[in-house]
Design a protein around this motif. Sequence first.
Motif, PDB file in Angstrom:
ATOM      1  N   UNK A  37       0.817  -1.215   0.000  1.00  0.00           N
ATOM      2  CA  UNK A  37       0.000   0.000   0.000  1.00  0.00           C
ATOM      3  C   UNK A  37       0.848   1.262   0.000  1.00  0.00           C
ATOM      4  N   UNK A  38       1.845   1.330   0.862  1.00  0.00           N
ATOM      5  CA  UNK A  38       2.591   2.568   1.048  1.00  0.00           C
ATOM      6  C   UNK A  38       3.741   2.675   0.043  1.00  0.00           C
ATOM      7  N   UNK A  39       3.364   2.755  -1.220  1.00  0.00           N
ATOM      8  CA  UNK A  39       4.363   2.774  -2.294  1.00  0.00           C
ATOM      9  C   UNK A  39       4.369   4.068  -3.085  1.00  0.00           C
ATOM     10  N   UNK A  44      -0.565   7.081  -0.021  1.00  0.00           N
ATOM     11  CA  UNK A  44      -0.570   7.658   1.317  1.00  0.00           C
ATOM     12  C   UNK A  44      -1.783   8.575   1.497  1.00  0.00           C
ATOM     13  N   UNK A  45      -2.071   9.376   0.477  1.00  0.00           N
ATOM     14  CA  UNK A  45      -3.209  10.282   0.570  1.00  0.00           C
ATOM     15  C   UNK A  45      -4.520   9.511   0.654  1.00  0.00           C
ATOM     16  N   UNK A  46      -4.605   8.417  -0.070  1.00  0.00           N
ATOM     17  CA  UNK A  46      -5.817   7.604  -0.025  1.00  0.00           C
ATOM     18  C   UNK A  46      -6.025   6.986   1.353  1.00  0.00           C
ATOM     19  N   UNK A  47      -4.954   6.475   1.950  1.00  0.00           N
ATOM     20  CA  UNK A  47      -5.069   5.908   3.286  1.00  0.00           C
ATOM     21  C   UNK A  47      -5.379   7.014   4.294  1.00  0.00           C
ATOM     22  N   UNK A 137       4.014   3.899   9.158  1.00  0.00           N
ATOM     23  CA  UNK A 137       4.458   3.800   7.773  1.00  0.00           C
ATOM     24  C   UNK A 137       4.809   5.145   7.153  1.00  0.00           C
ATOM     25  N   UNK A 138       4.673   6.217   7.937  1.00  0.00           N
ATOM     26  CA  UNK A 138       5.033   7.541   7.449  1.00  0.00           C
ATOM     27  C   UNK A 138       6.234   8.117   8.193  1.00  0.00           C
TER      28      UNK A 138
END
Length: 524
Positions: A37-39, A44-47, A137-138
């Motif tokens: 996901x975090x690619x 990131x904006x979607x999550x 994840x950020x």
Amino acid sequence: MKKIFYTVLLLVSIFFTTSCVGDLDQYPHTETTSADVYTSVANYKSVLGKLYVSFVITGQEKGGGNSDLSSNSGYDYMRCYFNMQECGTDEVIYTWQEGDKMNGLTYLSWDANDVWVSDTYYRIYYTIALCNEFLRNAADGQIEGFSESDQEEIRHYRAEARFLRALAYYHALDLYRNIPFVTENDPVGSYLPPRYTSNQIFEYIETELKDMDTDLPDRIECEYGRACKQAAWALLARLYLNAEIYTGTARWTDCITWCNNIIAAGYTLEGDYAKLFNADNNKRTNEIIYAFPVDATYTASWGATTYIICGAINNTSESQLPADYGVSSGWGSFRLRGEFTELFNDGDGRAMFYTEGQTREIDVVDNQSYGYLSVKWTNLTDAGEMPSNFSDFSVNTDFPVFRLADVYLMLAEAVVRGGGGSSRPVALGYVNQLRARAFGDNSGNITDGQMTADFILDERARELYWECTRRTDLIRYGKFTTADYLWQWKGGVKDGKAVDSKYNIYPIPTTDLTANPNLWNENY
């Protein structure tokens, strides 16, 4: 139809159990992993969008299908929070006591097994868990492979996630006081969070909100539906307004400081009070500092503002027509208690009540004819029409979390209570701006001598009713559980009575006490 950034949110199915907060602090059980996901910045904006919508929806599909977690009633964060903040006060009397298990909230008689106390608690900690997972994840080490510009963008998203977590922790503090505490720095898996005191949670929220300030955008640069730095300032002001309740130490001057900062940012009052609560209220960014966007296409649910609007319409009346408020049906869920409606003087345009066929007094709790109905909230556009994307059960009206009128009243109360950094003439001017809007002229203006702390409490009720502030305000004034202010059916009797002071705080649910030995309730 309004455009909000989270309409493109990544629909990653996230499932948590409600057995304990430790369980909520896990990576989601998804068909894809975090590494998948975090690619990209877009992902990131979607999550991040998922974090925002966790306040207003319950799952991945329209109406709450493919739910995020199981719960007693299955409703969203905002429906739970509205019930907890409003239904035990003079602002609401609920109709379906037995069917919706509302007796505890209505009569201030809940216990640690109450379904709404439990559902609200787990909704809050579900949002906190989402924010923690995003922040893991950020972290700088996780995003070092991105370009510098992408890293900078993700840092802004990180600040927004921290704000949303701080907001959820504020709700947990205000409702439950001494609570489990977990962040992205704690282990993932079978971790049992420690119990933090209300002082510790207060200090954490305060530090977080100040620390993230430089990474949040200013209001004029902020995409609608996202948190600007003034939203963080408003949460700080509200935290300081209630500091004496949470920590034992008043912080009136600090409250004034952050109110002044917000006012200096250039907000102005909306001229038409009713437009703050209609389907086009996303246009009211002059006054609304931060809102939970609600959209009939992308965030359709049985809760949030759909609950507030449909719930206030009598479903047995032949004269009150749901279409007049932009919806297809009324649910007959709640009315106003008589003591609240008596707070308004003739000519106050905020007294938006439907009275035909209704009594002022509540002689029978589960009869919809007893009690005036609030028509403050609607699903009508500025043109008086249903939105083009209207559905059979969801509205388009956003929920204002913070707005300038609240800031004016926070500053005024803090000044009256002795805070520094402003003056009584300035505070009186702000109060009278609200009164002039409400009455359409200066006929409702007050004098300096009339601006007492009790007047401010009543003015907050008149200005902010059904905006989830009433319970907190009554507790701050020592009137929620005491005999200092009685309303009908308070304590379960017609004329009202005082209740045990333990009801100023909700208990941590029994299920979590069983799962986490670090936790306990005082007085329950």
